[in-house]
Design a protein around this motif. Structure first.
Motif, PDB file in Angstrom:
ATOM      1  N   ALA A 130      -9.041  -6.852 -11.136  1.00 27.32           N
ATOM      2  CA  ALA A 130      -8.634  -5.537 -10.646  1.00 27.32           C
ATOM      3  C   ALA A 130      -9.882  -4.799 -10.163  1.00 27.32           C
ATOM      4  CB  ALA A 130      -7.941  -4.750 -11.755  1.00 27.32           C
ATOM      5  N   ALA A 131      -9.810  -4.223  -8.974  1.00 21.44           N
ATOM      6  CA  ALA A 131     -10.988  -3.615  -8.360  1.00 21.44           C
ATOM      7  C   ALA A 131     -10.762  -2.144  -8.059  1.00 21.44           C
ATOM      8  CB  ALA A 131     -11.338  -4.360  -7.070  1.00 21.44           C
ATOM      9  N   ASP A 132     -11.844  -1.376  -8.141  1.00 16.20           N
ATOM     10  CA  ASP A 132     -11.815   0.042  -7.750  1.00 16.20           C
ATOM     11  C   ASP A 132     -11.888   0.161  -6.224  1.00 16.20           C
ATOM     12  OD1 ASP A 132     -11.734   0.909 -10.325  1.00 16.20           O
ATOM     13  OD2 ASP A 132     -13.892   1.276 -10.500  1.00 16.20           O
ATOM     14  N   PRO A 133     -11.314   1.215  -5.669  1.00 14.97           N
ATOM     15  CA  PRO A 133     -11.436   1.430  -4.222  1.00 14.97           C
ATOM     16  C   PRO A 133     -12.885   1.579  -3.764  1.00 14.97           C
ATOM     17  CG  PRO A 133      -9.655   2.767  -5.116  1.00 14.97           C
ATOM     18  CD  PRO A 133     -10.379   2.172  -6.282  1.00 14.97           C
ATOM     19  N   ALA A 134     -13.776   2.051  -4.644  1.00 15.71           N
ATOM     20  CA  ALA A 134     -15.178   2.279  -4.262  1.00 15.71           C
ATOM     21  C   ALA A 134     -16.021   1.014  -4.317  1.00 15.71           C
ATOM     22  CB  ALA A 134     -15.789   3.350  -5.163  1.00 15.71           C
ATOM     23  N   LEU A 135     -15.432  -0.122  -4.705  1.00 16.76           N
ATOM     24  CA  LEU A 135     -16.214  -1.341  -4.912  1.00 16.76           C
ATOM     25  C   LEU A 135     -16.884  -1.816  -3.628  1.00 16.76           C
ATOM     26  CD1 LEU A 135     -16.972  -3.579  -6.965  1.00 16.76           C
ATOM     27  CD2 LEU A 135     -14.976  -4.844  -6.139  1.00 16.76           C
ATOM     28  N   LEU A 136     -16.181  -1.746  -2.518  1.00 19.63           N
ATOM     29  CA  LEU A 136     -16.702  -2.254  -1.251  1.00 19.63           C
ATOM     30  C   LEU A 136     -17.997  -1.542  -0.863  1.00 19.63           C
ATOM     31  CD1 LEU A 136     -15.698  -4.413   0.824  1.00 19.63           C
ATOM     32  CD2 LEU A 136     -14.883  -2.492   2.201  1.00 19.63           C
ATOM     33  N   ASP A 137     -17.987  -0.208  -0.919  1.00 17.81           N
ATOM     34  CA  ASP A 137     -19.181   0.556  -0.543  1.00 17.81           C
ATOM     35  C   ASP A 137     -20.300   0.386  -1.561  1.00 17.81           C
ATOM     36  OD1 ASP A 137     -17.959   1.512   1.732  1.00 17.81           O
ATOM     37  OD2 ASP A 137     -17.188   3.310   0.740  1.00 17.81           O
ATOM     38  N   ASP A 150      -7.513   0.705  -0.758  1.00 21.72           N
ATOM     39  CA  ASP A 150      -7.791   2.135  -0.912  1.00 21.72           C
ATOM     40  C   ASP A 150      -6.928   2.700  -2.037  1.00 21.72           C
ATOM     41  OD1 ASP A 150      -5.240   2.325   0.153  1.00 21.72           O
ATOM     42  OD2 ASP A 150      -5.934   2.894   2.152  1.00 21.72           O
ATOM     43  N   SER A 151      -6.967   3.973  -2.228  1.00 22.79           N
ATOM     44  CA  SER A 151      -6.247   4.600  -3.338  1.00 22.79           C
ATOM     45  C   SER A 151      -4.733   4.412  -3.217  1.00 22.79           C
ATOM     46  CB  SER A 151      -6.580   6.095  -3.397  1.00 22.79           C
ATOM     47  OG  SER A 151      -6.290   6.712  -2.147  1.00 22.79           O
ATOM     48  N   THR A 152      -4.197   4.325  -2.017  1.00 20.99           N
ATOM     49  CA  THR A 152      -2.756   4.128  -1.826  1.00 20.99           C
ATOM     50  C   THR A 152      -2.353   2.691  -2.106  1.00 20.99           C
ATOM     51  OG1 THR A 152      -2.719   5.868  -0.150  1.00 20.99           O
ATOM     52  CG2 THR A 152      -0.855   4.330  -0.185  1.00 20.99           C
ATOM     53  N   ARG A 153      -3.128   1.742  -1.572  1.00 20.74           N
ATOM     54  CA  ARG A 153      -2.781   0.324  -1.715  1.00 20.74           C
ATOM     55  C   ARG A 153      -3.005  -0.184  -3.138  1.00 20.74           C
ATOM     56  NH1 ARG A 153      -5.979   0.167   3.213  1.00 20.74           N
ATOM     57  NH2 ARG A 153      -4.625   0.027   5.050  1.00 20.74           N
ATOM     58  N   SER A 154      -3.769   0.537  -3.936  1.00 21.76           N
ATOM     59  CA  SER A 154      -4.072   0.070  -5.300  1.00 21.76           C
ATOM     60  C   SER A 154      -2.830  -0.032  -6.174  1.00 21.76           C
ATOM     61  CB  SER A 154      -5.075   1.019  -5.970  1.00 21.76           C
ATOM     62  OG  SER A 154      -6.331   0.909  -5.364  1.00 21.76           O
ATOM     63  N   ALA A 155      -1.761   0.666  -5.807  1.00 18.10           N
ATOM     64  CA  ALA A 155      -0.528   0.620  -6.603  1.00 18.10           C
ATOM     65  C   ALA A 155       0.495  -0.337  -6.014  1.00 18.10           C
ATOM     66  CB  ALA A 155       0.065   2.023  -6.707  1.00 18.10           C
ATOM     67  N   SER A 202     -12.774 -14.760  -6.369  1.00 20.89           N
ATOM     68  CA  SER A 202     -11.791 -13.881  -7.008  1.00 20.89           C
ATOM     69  C   SER A 202     -10.711 -13.441  -6.036  1.00 20.89           C
ATOM     70  CB  SER A 202     -12.489 -12.627  -7.569  1.00 20.89           C
ATOM     71  OG  SER A 202     -13.424 -12.975  -8.560  1.00 20.89           O
ATOM     72  N   VAL A 203      -9.550 -13.160  -6.624  1.00 23.96           N
ATOM     73  CA  VAL A 203      -8.445 -12.512  -5.915  1.00 23.96           C
ATOM     74  C   VAL A 203      -8.392 -11.087  -6.449  1.00 23.96           C
ATOM     75  CG1 VAL A 203      -5.956 -12.485  -5.569  1.00 23.96           C
ATOM     76  CG2 VAL A 203      -7.189 -14.667  -5.574  1.00 23.96           C
ATOM     77  N   LEU A 204      -8.679 -10.128  -5.590  1.00 25.38           N
ATOM     78  CA  LEU A 204      -8.808  -8.738  -6.012  1.00 25.38           C
ATOM     79  C   LEU A 204      -7.514  -7.976  -5.765  1.00 25.38           C
ATOM     80  CD1 LEU A 204     -12.353  -8.139  -4.469  1.00 25.38           C
ATOM     81  CD2 LEU A 204     -11.805  -8.715  -6.844  1.00 25.38           C
ATOM     82  N   ILE A 205      -7.047  -7.298  -6.815  1.00 29.43           N
ATOM     83  CA  ILE A 205      -5.841  -6.478  -6.691  1.00 29.43           C
ATOM     84  C   ILE A 205      -6.179  -5.056  -7.125  1.00 29.43           C
ATOM     85  CG2 ILE A 205      -4.359  -8.468  -7.112  1.00 29.43           C
ATOM     86  CD1 ILE A 205      -3.966  -7.475  -9.959  1.00 29.43           C
ATOM     87  N   GLY A 206      -5.258  -4.130  -6.872  1.00 26.02           N
ATOM     88  CA  GLY A 206      -5.493  -2.734  -7.213  1.00 26.02           C
ATOM     89  C   GLY A 206      -5.517  -2.502  -8.714  1.00 26.02           C
ATOM     90  N   ARG A 207      -6.383  -1.600  -9.135  1.00 30.92           N
ATOM     91  CA  ARG A 207      -6.533  -1.316 -10.561  1.00 30.92           C
ATOM     92  C   ARG A 207      -5.262  -0.679 -11.140  1.00 30.92           C
ATOM     93  NH1 ARG A 207     -11.013  -1.246 -13.385  1.00 30.92           N
ATOM     94  NH2 ARG A 207     -11.154  -0.122 -15.360  1.00 30.92           N
ATOM     95  N   ASP A 208      -4.666   0.218 -10.381  1.00 30.96           N
ATOM     96  CA  ASP A 208      -3.467   0.907 -10.871  1.00 30.96           C
ATOM     97  C   ASP A 208      -2.341  -0.078 -11.153  1.00 30.96           C
ATOM     98  OD1 ASP A 208      -4.869   3.241 -10.589  1.00 30.96           O
ATOM     99  OD2 ASP A 208      -3.998   3.747  -8.635  1.00 30.96           O
ATOM    100  N   LEU A 209      -2.085  -0.979 -10.211  1.00 37.40           N
ATOM    101  CA  LEU A 209      -1.017  -1.969 -10.390  1.00 37.40           C
ATOM    102  C   LEU A 209      -1.364  -2.928 -11.532  1.00 37.40           C
ATOM    103  CD1 LEU A 209       1.644  -3.209  -9.313  1.00 37.40           C
ATOM    104  CD2 LEU A 209       0.232  -4.690  -7.884  1.00 37.40           C
TER     105      LEU A 209
END
Length: 396
Positions: A130-137, A150-155, A202-209
């Motif tokens: 599970a990755a944070d939206p800020a990970l890329l930057d 991003d924050s929307t796709r994380s869920a 890794s397969v990265l998914i949203g943290r919220d989901l």
């Protein structure tokens, strides 16, 4: 009336002409002898060129990625055993003054497969995180295709694949993969992440989901933080106590750029080894030239005797054979420098590195070749000059 005898002289043009006689009359032998020198010089020039190009590429990577990234993970601690970071570690680290960006990844219990028809044991060595939206930057990572979480796709049930994960699954943006027993749409693929190579698999998914639907732990597994460049050491000193105030000894703090710097240092160590091998090849080439010149003196005794009978001095004879050895070695050195440059250019082009051929390496290699030739030809030249005209002419 007294006759004045003029001292005979051998001009540079004459020396070059007589020195090339042996090379022109015995071309095959000359080429093979020069080849030994050329191989040694080519090895040294190409090793220096490839090493400098590799180092320049690594330093360019450091400049692009920055040396101000720190990685924070749970360590073994004094008592050993598995430990985890506190759930508040990421928020606490973000409060450190010089810290500019913070992001984390958390392992998710689940397998990754291209389809639900593949057995669950066939994971291909891939992990779900599970990755944070800020990970890329924070990691200065880049997308090869698609979009980021991003924050929307994380869920949403969407995923971004690491470079190796995408290759092993054989999918790209727009496809679907079976992650933790449900379908996820692939919305992006990352380029290789140099400062966090574990993410490539890794397969990265949203943290919220991950937390709400897959039961992921709220505590981060690995925290990445960017600091002000001049405050890296100061921040590193307080990270462990900030991330886990109760057990700071159970926190491991590392600097990923140190691995790149160590790689550059290792490349220098290998360069010295290969330079030593090139020097051995050069020495073998010098021995070959010495052997050829000794044989040449024995074969050309009649020529030496005739030249002495016509007025050539011992100095002229020694200069002729010494010039021949130096010329032979210089030809090999020039050919080796060109060959080494060509090898470097081709290798750098294939690896995508900047082309760097050190002029000092070329000049030094050529000078070494000439010096080897001079040393190798010294004994045969002296031996040739000591032949008396009568002894030499007996072989005519």
């Amino acid at each position: 009336m007294t006759a004045t005898l003029e001292r005979s002289s051998l001009h540079a043009g004459d020396l070059l002409r007589v020195g090339s006689i042996g090379l022109r009359t015995r071309r095959t032998r000359a080429v093979l002898s020069a080849l030994g020198i050329a191989i040694g010089i080519a090895a040294m020039v190409s090793v220096l060129g490839v090493s400098d190009s590799s180092k320049a590429d690594l330093l360019a990577s450091l400049d692009r990625l920055g040396t101000n990234l720190l990685t924070v993970q749970a360590g073994g601690g004094i008592g050993g055993g598995e430990t985890t970071l506190p759930a508040t570690a990421e928020q606490m680290l973000a409060r450190i003054g010089p810290v500019e960006r913070v992001a984390s990844v958390t392992p998710v219990d689940g397998t990754v497969r291209r389809t639900d028809l593949v057995p669950s044991t066939h994971t291909g060595g891939l992990t779900v995180q599970a990755a944070d939206p800020a990970l890329l930057d924070t990691l200065a990572a880049e997308l090869a295709t698609g979009a980021w979480l991003d924050s929307t796709r994380s869920a949403l049930p969407v995923t971004v694949l690491g470079a190796v994960a995408a290759e092993r699954l054989g999918v790209t943006t727009g496809a679907k993969v079976w992650v933790a027993d449900q379908w996820f749409s692939v919305i992006g693929v990352l380029r290789p992440v140099e400062l966090a190579q574990d993410l490539d698999r890794s397969v990265l998914i949203g943290r919220d989901l991950a937390i709400s639907a897959l039961g992921a732990d709220e505590a981060p597994g690995t925290v990445y933080l960017r600091t002000m460049p001049n405050s890296v050491d100061a921040v590193r000193g307080v990270v462990a106590a900030t991330a886990n105030p109760r057990d700071p000894d159970q926190v491991t703090v590392s600097r990923p750029s140190d691995a790149i710097a160590a790689k550059a240092a290792a490349s220098s160590a290998f360069t010295n080894l290969f330079l030593a091998l090139g020097a051995v090849a050069l020495l073998v080439g010098g021995v070959g030239i010495a052997n050829v010149m000794v044989i040449s003196v024995l074969e050309r005794r009649s020529e030496i005797g005739l030249r002495r009978a016509l007025g050539a001095t011992r100095r002229h004879i020694s200069a002729q054979f010494l010039a021949e050895a130096v010329l032979l070695s210089a030809i090999g050195g020039l050919g080796g420098a060109l060959l080494g440059t060509a090898i470097t250019a081709v290798y750098d082009l294939l690896r995508g590195w900047p082309l760097l051929v050190p002029t000092t390496g070329i000049a030094g290699g050529f000078a070494a070749a000439v010096l080897i030739g001079a040393v190798a030809g010294l004994y045969p030249a002296v031996r040739a000059s000591r032949l008396s005209p009568t002894e030499a002419l007996r072989t005519v």
